[in-house]
Design an enzyme around this catalytic site. Structure first.
Site, short mmCIF file in Angstrom:
data_model
loop_
_atom_site.label_atom_id
_atom_site.label_comp_id
_atom_site.label_asym_id
_atom_site.label_seq_id
_atom_site.Cartn_x
_atom_site.Cartn_y
_atom_site.Cartn_z
N ALA A 108 -4.68 7.40 -4.38
CA ALA A 108 -3.31 6.94 -4.65
C ALA A 108 -3.39 5.44 -4.91
O ALA A 108 -3.17 4.61 -4.03
CB ALA A 108 -2.41 7.24 -3.46
N SER A 120 0.85 -1.19 0.00
CA SER A 120 0.00 0.00 0.00
C SER A 120 0.88 1.24 0.00
O SER A 120 2.07 1.16 -0.34
CB SER A 120 -0.93 -0.03 1.21
OG SER A 120 -1.94 0.95 1.09
N ASN A 121 0.35 2.37 0.35
CA ASN A 121 1.13 3.62 0.38
C ASN A 121 0.61 4.53 1.49
O ASN A 121 -0.35 4.19 2.18
CB ASN A 121 1.08 4.30 -0.99
CG ASN A 121 -0.34 4.63 -1.39
OD1 ASN A 121 -1.01 5.44 -0.76
ND2 ASN A 121 -0.83 3.96 -2.43
N ARG A 122 1.25 5.70 1.65
CA ARG A 122 0.96 6.57 2.79
C ARG A 122 -0.23 7.50 2.61
O ARG A 122 -0.42 8.40 3.41
CB ARG A 122 2.17 7.45 3.08
CG ARG A 122 3.37 6.72 3.62
CD ARG A 122 4.48 7.72 3.86
NE ARG A 122 5.72 7.06 4.17
CZ ARG A 122 6.02 6.55 5.36
NH1 ARG A 122 5.16 6.68 6.36
NH2 ARG A 122 7.16 5.95 5.56
N SER A 123 -1.00 7.35 1.57
CA SER A 123 -2.11 8.28 1.37
C SER A 123 -3.07 8.26 2.55
O SER A 123 -3.50 7.19 3.00
CB SER A 123 -2.88 7.88 0.10
OG SER A 123 -4.09 8.60 0.04
#
Ligand code: CTP
Length: 216
Positions: free
Chosen positions: A88, A21-24
């Site tokens: 994102a 995943s990512n930091r959004s």
């Protein structure tokens, strides 16, 4: 008008307990949904997993993966006058999902990844969307040139361009500073401000530019 907004990250599962995943944080998309509701628009908010709550009054659709987000967009897009893709979305997902939790064995592990659906890139070409299309571009260099190229390649009416090399704005922060890129090489630079304030400005621009009598 009726607006579709995508927000937050997606999660691409590796095994039952792990994902990519990512930091959004989802804050920009949720602020846009709130500002659009305040302005009297109908909003469908399609969101990946975040810790903030959906603004009151929106039609909320929760998704986990890029594929689920694509499927939800496909369902809701046709009835909308404008779409803002602020999510994102993970660009890649693991090719294989391990049904059981993966055990550590060798010193090194290579995950094979494949491209996810390009949701923004499919809106015109595959989904036949004819409304006002807004994408986001997060870049670390040549911000405007990359955003203009993305605008044309994906058939957008506006790209909200974000210089993610600057500290304190964009991903996972409360403030943002963006430049709006429009067809014909036009740009509008907006000052650094809270995502709530910026969302109101963006919704005002989108409302005005997507009005039927506007020459764009
Ligand atoms: N986006 C999307 N689906 C994806 C990836 C991105 O809808 N699978 C949307 C995002 O919501 C955003 C825009 O595309 O509005 C920009 O994402 P980005 O990953 O920067 O675009 P790319 O064209 O993939 O550019 P790059 O070559 O920089 O990865």
């Amino acid at each position: 008008m009726r607006l579709l907004i995508t927000a937050g990250p997606t999660r691409e599962p590796i095994d039952p307990v792990r994902f990519l995943s990512n930091r959004s944080s989802g804050r920009m998309g949720y602020a846009l949904a709130e500002a659009a509701c305040e302005a009297g628009h109908e909003v469908v908010l399609i969101s990946g997993p975040v810790t903030i709550s959906a603004p009151e009054g929106v039609q909320f659709v929760h998704v986990e993966t890029a594929r689920e987000m694509f499927d939800a967009v496909q369902i809701y897009l046709s009835g909308c006058d404008a779409a803002i893709f602020s999510a994102a979305v993970a660009d890649y997902r693991p090719v294989h999902f391990a049904a059981q939790k993966m055990k550590k064995t060798a010193d090194k592990l290579t995950l094979e990844l494949e491209r996810t659906e390009d949701i923004l890139g499919s809106a015109r070409s595959q989904l036949g969307f004819q409304g006002f299309l807004v994408g986001f571009a997060a870049e670390t260099e040549n911000l405007i040139a990359h955003a203009q190229e993305k605008l044309e390649r994906k058939g957008c009416d506006m790209i909200v361009a974000n210089d993610v090399s600057q500290a304190g704005i964009g991903f996972d922060s409360a403030e943002n500073e963006v430049t709006l890129c429009l067809p014909g090489g036009r740009t509008i630079a907006l000052p650094r401000q809270s995502k709530t304030a910026l969302a109101r400005v963006l919704i005002a621009h989108i409302t005005q530019l997507s009005a039927p009598n506007d020459p764009k």
